[in-house]
Design a protein around this motif. Structure first.
Motif, PDB file in Angstrom:
ATOM      1  N   ILE A  22       0.877  -1.168   0.000  1.00  0.00           N
ATOM      2  CA  ILE A  22       0.000   0.000   0.000  1.00  0.00           C
ATOM      3  C   ILE A  22       0.908   1.209   0.000  1.00  0.00           C
ATOM      4  O   ILE A  22       1.852   1.274   0.786  1.00  0.00           O
ATOM      5  N   GLY A  23       0.644   2.156  -0.893  1.00  0.00           N
ATOM      6  CA  GLY A  23       1.474   3.351  -0.922  1.00  0.00           C
ATOM      7  C   GLY A  23       1.088   4.296  -2.030  1.00  0.00           C
ATOM      8  O   GLY A  23       0.142   4.069  -2.774  1.00  0.00           O
ATOM      9  N   ARG A  24       1.855   5.354  -2.141  1.00  0.00           N
ATOM     10  CA  ARG A  24       1.622   6.390  -3.138  1.00  0.00           C
ATOM     11  C   ARG A  24       2.358   6.099  -4.451  1.00  0.00           C
ATOM     12  O   ARG A  24       2.012   6.649  -5.491  1.00  0.00           O
ATOM     13  N   ASP A  25       3.383   5.231  -4.408  1.00  0.00           N
ATOM     14  CA  ASP A  25       4.173   4.925  -5.609  1.00  0.00           C
ATOM     15  C   ASP A  25       3.324   4.254  -6.686  1.00  0.00           C
ATOM     16  O   ASP A  25       2.341   3.571  -6.381  1.00  0.00           O
ATOM     17  N   ASP A  26       3.755   4.412  -7.922  1.00  0.00           N
ATOM     18  CA  ASP A  26       3.049   3.805  -9.051  1.00  0.00           C
ATOM     19  C   ASP A  26       3.060   2.288  -9.002  1.00  0.00           C
ATOM     20  O   ASP A  26       2.148   1.643  -9.508  1.00  0.00           O
ATOM     21  N   ASP A  27       4.086   1.701  -8.402  1.00  0.00           N
ATOM     22  CA  ASP A  27       4.188   0.235  -8.383  1.00  0.00           C
ATOM     23  C   ASP A  27       3.512  -0.401  -7.170  1.00  0.00           C
ATOM     24  O   ASP A  27       3.584  -1.611  -6.979  1.00  0.00           O
ATOM     25  N   ALA A  28       2.820   0.396  -6.352  1.00  0.00           N
ATOM     26  CA  ALA A  28       2.102  -0.149  -5.193  1.00  0.00           C
ATOM     27  C   ALA A  28       0.892  -0.940  -5.680  1.00  0.00           C
ATOM     28  O   ALA A  28       0.205  -0.533  -6.624  1.00  0.00           O
ATOM     29  N   GLY A  29       0.624  -2.062  -5.027  1.00  0.00           N
ATOM     30  CA  GLY A  29      -0.543  -2.870  -5.385  1.00  0.00           C
ATOM     31  C   GLY A  29      -1.838  -2.133  -5.108  1.00  0.00           C
ATOM     32  O   GLY A  29      -2.801  -2.232  -5.862  1.00  0.00           O
ATOM     33  N   ILE A  30      -1.881  -1.406  -3.992  1.00  0.00           N
ATOM     34  CA  ILE A  30      -3.015  -0.534  -3.666  1.00  0.00           C
ATOM     35  C   ILE A  30      -2.447   0.876  -3.628  1.00  0.00           C
ATOM     36  O   ILE A  30      -1.749   1.259  -2.690  1.00  0.00           O
ATOM     37  N   GLN A  31      -2.706   1.622  -4.672  1.00  0.00           N
ATOM     38  CA  GLN A  31      -2.137   2.963  -4.809  1.00  0.00           C
ATOM     39  C   GLN A  31      -3.097   3.989  -4.221  1.00  0.00           C
ATOM     40  O   GLN A  31      -4.273   4.043  -4.588  1.00  0.00           O
ATOM     41  N   ILE A  32      -2.585   4.796  -3.282  1.00  0.00           N
ATOM     42  CA  ILE A  32      -3.382   5.821  -2.620  1.00  0.00           C
ATOM     43  C   ILE A  32      -2.679   7.159  -2.803  1.00  0.00           C
ATOM     44  O   ILE A  32      -1.597   7.384  -2.264  1.00  0.00           O
ATOM     45  N   GLY A  33      -3.294   8.031  -3.570  1.00  0.00           N
ATOM     46  CA  GLY A  33      -2.692   9.310  -3.901  1.00  0.00           C
ATOM     47  C   GLY A  33      -3.012  10.396  -2.894  1.00  0.00           C
ATOM     48  O   GLY A  33      -3.603  11.414  -3.243  1.00  0.00           O
ATOM     49  N   ASP A  34      -2.657  10.192  -1.651  1.00  0.00           N
ATOM     50  CA  ASP A  34      -2.856  11.193  -0.602  1.00  0.00           C
ATOM     51  C   ASP A  34      -1.486  11.569  -0.046  1.00  0.00           C
ATOM     52  O   ASP A  34      -0.644  10.690   0.154  1.00  0.00           O
ATOM     53  N   ALA A  35      -1.280  12.855   0.244  1.00  0.00           N
ATOM     54  CA  ALA A  35       0.023  13.328   0.719  1.00  0.00           C
ATOM     55  C   ALA A  35       0.420  12.709   2.058  1.00  0.00           C
ATOM     56  O   ALA A  35       1.604  12.641   2.387  1.00  0.00           O
ATOM     57  N   SER A  36      -0.546  12.222   2.832  1.00  0.00           N
ATOM     58  CA  SER A  36      -0.228  11.623   4.132  1.00  0.00           C
ATOM     59  C   SER A  36       0.258  10.181   4.011  1.00  0.00           C
ATOM     60  O   SER A  36       0.687   9.579   4.991  1.00  0.00           O
ATOM     61  N   VAL A  37       0.206   9.636   2.797  1.00  0.00           N
ATOM     62  CA  VAL A  37       0.611   8.247   2.548  1.00  0.00           C
ATOM     63  C   VAL A  37       2.012   8.244   1.954  1.00  0.00           C
ATOM     64  O   VAL A  37       2.293   8.968   1.001  1.00  0.00           O
ATOM     65  N   SER A  38       2.896   7.433   2.516  1.00  0.00           N
ATOM     66  CA  SER A  38       4.270   7.329   2.003  1.00  0.00           C
ATOM     67  C   SER A  38       4.283   6.561   0.689  1.00  0.00           C
ATOM     68  O   SER A  38       3.325   5.856   0.345  1.00  0.00           O
ATOM     69  N   GLY A  39       5.389   6.664  -0.031  1.00  0.00           N
ATOM     70  CA  GLY A  39       5.531   5.950  -1.305  1.00  0.00           C
ATOM     71  C   GLY A  39       5.329   4.458  -1.145  1.00  0.00           C
ATOM     72  O   GLY A  39       4.576   3.830  -1.884  1.00  0.00           O
ATOM     73  N   ALA A  40       6.027   3.866  -0.199  1.00  0.00           N
ATOM     74  CA  ALA A  40       5.826   2.459   0.176  1.00  0.00           C
ATOM     75  C   ALA A  40       5.447   2.485   1.647  1.00  0.00           C
ATOM     76  O   ALA A  40       6.309   2.539   2.516  1.00  0.00           O
ATOM     77  N   HIS A  41       4.169   2.492   1.926  1.00  0.00           N
ATOM     78  CA  HIS A  41       3.660   2.756   3.270  1.00  0.00           C
ATOM     79  C   HIS A  41       3.523   1.498   4.118  1.00  0.00           C
ATOM     80  O   HIS A  41       4.011   1.443   5.240  1.00  0.00           O
ATOM     81  N   ALA A  42       2.833   0.489   3.588  1.00  0.00           N
ATOM     82  CA  ALA A  42       2.562  -0.722   4.365  1.00  0.00           C
ATOM     83  C   ALA A  42       2.570  -1.936   3.448  1.00  0.00           C
ATOM     84  O   ALA A  42       2.474  -1.816   2.223  1.00  0.00           O
TER      85      ALA A  42
END
Length: 146
Positions: free
Chosen positions: A75-95
């Protein structure tokens, strides 16, 4: 019977056999291509683990958006995240979500704002998710359905 009558009967018999073969092949292929249905399951994804968006923050995700889980998923903001979340509070590779022996486990990947379950931060060791628990990735809140 004359030779021409016998030849006509053989041709008609061959056409009938071919027609029966084509119809049977079409029926078998149609039944073989159908997805197997389980009793009592009517909606796609029902019965499988999934995350439902409860609070979207500024991610642009609609409330109730559903992510069906399959295998290890980031889960993260990066394009390669399986669950992509485009919020500024979310890290590129969050969880990281992965299927463990006791169920689905979520681990924080050193995110800036943390991953919370029930208001408590989780670490890299992770937490086993239970049905109905809400998890926060930054300000985005999702409910786990197992």
């Amino acid at each position: 019977m004359s030779d021409s009558a016998e030849l006509l009967a053989l041709r008609l018999g061959l056409i009938a056999i071919l027609l029966v073969f084509v119809v049977l092949a079409a029926l078998l292929m149609r039944n073989g291509l159908r997805a197997p249905q389980r009793a009592g399951r009517s909606r796609a994804g029902e019965g499988r683990a999934r995350l439902l968006v409860v609070r979207a923050g500024q991610s642009g995700l609609p409330l109730g958006a559903e992510f069906v889980l399959a295998g290890t998923t980031t889960i993260g903001r990066d394009d390669d995240a399986g669950i992509q979340i485009g919020d500024a509070s979310v890290s590129g590779a969050h969880a990281l979500l992965e299927r463990g022996a006791n169920g689905w486990v979520i681990r924080d990947l050193g995110s800036t704002n943390g991953t919370l379950i029930g208001g408590r931060k989780i670490g890299a060791r992770g937490v086993v998710l239970r049905d109905g628990v809400e998890l926060a990735v930054g300000v985005v809140v999702m409910r786990f359905r197992g």
